[in-house]
Design an enzyme around this catalytic site. Structure first.
Site, PDB file in Angstrom:
ATOM      1  N   HIS A 126       0.794  -1.231   0.000  1.00  0.00           N
ATOM      2  CA  HIS A 126       0.000   0.000   0.000  1.00  0.00           C
ATOM      3  C   HIS A 126       0.827   1.283   0.000  1.00  0.00           C
ATOM      4  CE1 HIS A 126      -4.392   1.199   1.241  1.00  0.00           C
ATOM      5  NE2 HIS A 126      -3.996   1.822   0.152  1.00  0.00           N
ATOM      6  N   ASP A 157      -9.634  -0.389   4.254  1.00  0.00           N
ATOM      7  CA  ASP A 157      -8.423  -0.941   4.856  1.00  0.00           C
ATOM      8  C   ASP A 157      -8.720  -1.440   6.270  1.00  0.00           C
ATOM      9  OD1 ASP A 157      -5.645  -1.247   5.674  1.00  0.00           O
ATOM     10  OD2 ASP A 157      -5.124   0.311   4.227  1.00  0.00           O
ATOM     11  N   HIS A 206      -6.410  -1.308   8.358  1.00  0.00           N
ATOM     12  CA  HIS A 206      -5.520  -0.426   9.129  1.00  0.00           C
ATOM     13  C   HIS A 206      -5.810   1.022   8.766  1.00  0.00           C
ATOM     14  CE1 HIS A 206      -3.608  -4.351   8.305  1.00  0.00           C
ATOM     15  NE2 HIS A 206      -3.290  -4.305   9.590  1.00  0.00           N
ATOM     16  N   ASP A 242      -3.136   3.239   8.204  1.00  0.00           N
ATOM     17  CA  ASP A 242      -2.010   3.671   7.361  1.00  0.00           C
ATOM     18  C   ASP A 242      -1.666   5.138   7.598  1.00  0.00           C
ATOM     19  OD1 ASP A 242      -2.138   1.085   6.469  1.00  0.00           O
ATOM     20  OD2 ASP A 242      -2.688   1.579   4.408  1.00  0.00           O
ATOM     21  N   HIS A 297       4.440   0.823   4.497  1.00  0.00           N
ATOM     22  CA  HIS A 297       3.051   0.591   4.048  1.00  0.00           C
ATOM     23  C   HIS A 297       2.039   0.958   5.141  1.00  0.00           C
ATOM     24  CE1 HIS A 297       2.485  -3.946   5.324  1.00  0.00           C
ATOM     25  NE2 HIS A 297       3.084  -3.240   6.242  1.00  0.00           N
ATOM     26  N   ASP A 347      -7.379  -1.763  -0.005  1.00  0.00           N
ATOM     27  CA  ASP A 347      -6.416  -2.693   0.569  1.00  0.00           C
ATOM     28  C   ASP A 347      -7.168  -4.007   0.766  1.00  0.00           C
ATOM     29  OD1 ASP A 347      -4.801  -4.196   2.380  1.00  0.00           O
ATOM     30  OD2 ASP A 347      -3.818  -2.347   3.029  1.00  0.00           O
ATOM     31  N   ASP A 362      -6.782  -6.340   2.558  1.00  0.00           N
ATOM     32  CA  ASP A 362      -6.960  -6.786   3.944  1.00  0.00           C
ATOM     33  C   ASP A 362      -8.188  -6.179   4.622  1.00  0.00           C
ATOM     34  OD1 ASP A 362      -6.199  -4.304   5.135  1.00  0.00           O
ATOM     35  OD2 ASP A 362      -4.110  -4.934   5.366  1.00  0.00           O
ATOM     36  N   GLU A 364      -1.931  -4.952  -1.855  1.00  0.00           N
ATOM     37  CA  GLU A 364      -1.634  -5.880  -0.759  1.00  0.00           C
ATOM     38  C   GLU A 364      -2.055  -7.328  -1.025  1.00  0.00           C
ATOM     39  OE1 GLU A 364       0.182  -5.351   2.076  1.00  0.00           O
ATOM     40  OE2 GLU A 364       0.386  -3.160   2.022  1.00  0.00           O
TER      41      GLU A 364
HETATM   42 MN   LIG Z   1      -3.270  -0.382   3.805  1.00  0.00          MN
END
Ligand SMILES: [Mn+2]
Length: 289
Positions: A92, A116, A118, A120, A133, A218, A220, A263
């Site tokens: 990412h 995402d 996360h 980030d 990332h 992303d 994830d 990702e």
């Molecule tokens: Mn990310």
């Protein structure tokens, strides 16, 4: 009457074979793996840029900064030619290049929906892992490593940026995003209100007043049962079945200026199920609705 499923503008995939932002080299093989899994069939008429962008050797943040500059130029050229860039990572961290290039082509920062697990939103001063990332959203907002914030192009306007699906982060990240005024829809809120309502609100924030908006996806963000092929899986993500109908036809909207998909790690996939769900997302984004 002649029916056509032709896209309103060409879509150009920009593969970025980089794992510079994380610790697992597997994500660099993401673009090639998605191509062999049938990405061209998921979006009829998709043009696949060759060769992929590759990072050069050197200190990590410096190499990443150079890669982001090249990517920003490639994205800008793609948009100037009238095509929609579909940036395919790679980890990412490359987002720090993608959305600067988009802003340059538009002459103004785009609105952005960041999907995402996360946030980030780390800076080199706050990151526990040191992995870039975890930093691109902060960099796009003008915070953090000069190698990333210095990619030419306008910084994002936090009032038109939102995050969907966050469930794993350090306290400094929501603090920074809150301070800047970025709207974060975490999994708790999505559970309470439903993804449909949240997604509609996100589109209204990113595309307010007819502004061009993009999606940074992303992989994830999805539940790891469905999408195990990522470097940093986190339990309790979005269900593909909930996301697919909301994505339907978004890539065909005039207001949608670019899409980024990052990702995917083929080395961690199980039975190709992550590749299949990623291609389903692409199919939906460009589906005629
Ligand atoms: Mn990310």
């Amino acid at each position: 009457m002649i029916r056509t499923d032709r896209l309103p503008r060409p879509v150009r995939a920009i593969p970025v074979a980089s794992a510079l932002g994380g610790t697992d080299p597997g994500v660099a093989r993401g673009p090639a793996a998605l191509l062999s899994a049938g990405c061209l069939d998921a979006c009829p008429g998709l043009v696949w840029d060759v060769p992929p962008l590759l990072p050069q050797a050197g200190p990590r943040l410096q190499s990443l900064g150079k890669l982001c500059r090249s990517l920003a130029r490639r994205v800008e050229r793609t948009m100037t030619s009238g095509a929609l860039p579909l940036v395919i990572g790679g980890d990412h961290a490359i987002a720090a290049g993608t959305w600067r290039g988009v802003g340059r082509a538009l002459g103004a920062p785009p609105g952005l929906i960041w999907l995402d697990a996360h946030l980030d939103a780390h800076t080199p001063a706050s990151t526990p892992s040191g992995n870039p990332h975890g930093m691109p959203l902060a960099a796009l907002l003008g915070q953090g490593a000069p190698e990333l914030t210095g990619v030419p192009g306008p910084a994002l306007d936090p009032a038109h940026v939102c995050v969907i699906g966050a469930r794993s982060f350090e306290a400094s990240e929501p603090a920074l995003l809150d301070h800047l005024g970025v709207r974060v829809f975490n999994m708790a809120e999505i559970g309470r209100r439903g993804l449909g309502l949240v997604f509609a609100e996100a589109l209204a924030i990113a595309g307010a007043g007819g502004r061009a908006f993009g999606l940074s996806i992303d992989v994830d963000v999805l539940n790891p049962d469905e999408a195990p092929g990522v470097e940093t899986p986190v339990r309790g993500g979005l269900a593909a079945a909930d996301l697919l109908p909301l994505f339907a036809g978004l890539g065909r909207l005039a207001g949608c200026c670019a899409i980024e998909l990052v990702e995917y790690d083929p080395g961690r996939d199980r039975d190709g199920r992550t590749a299949a769900v990623v291609l389903a997302l692409v199919r939906s984004l460009f589906a005629k609705v």
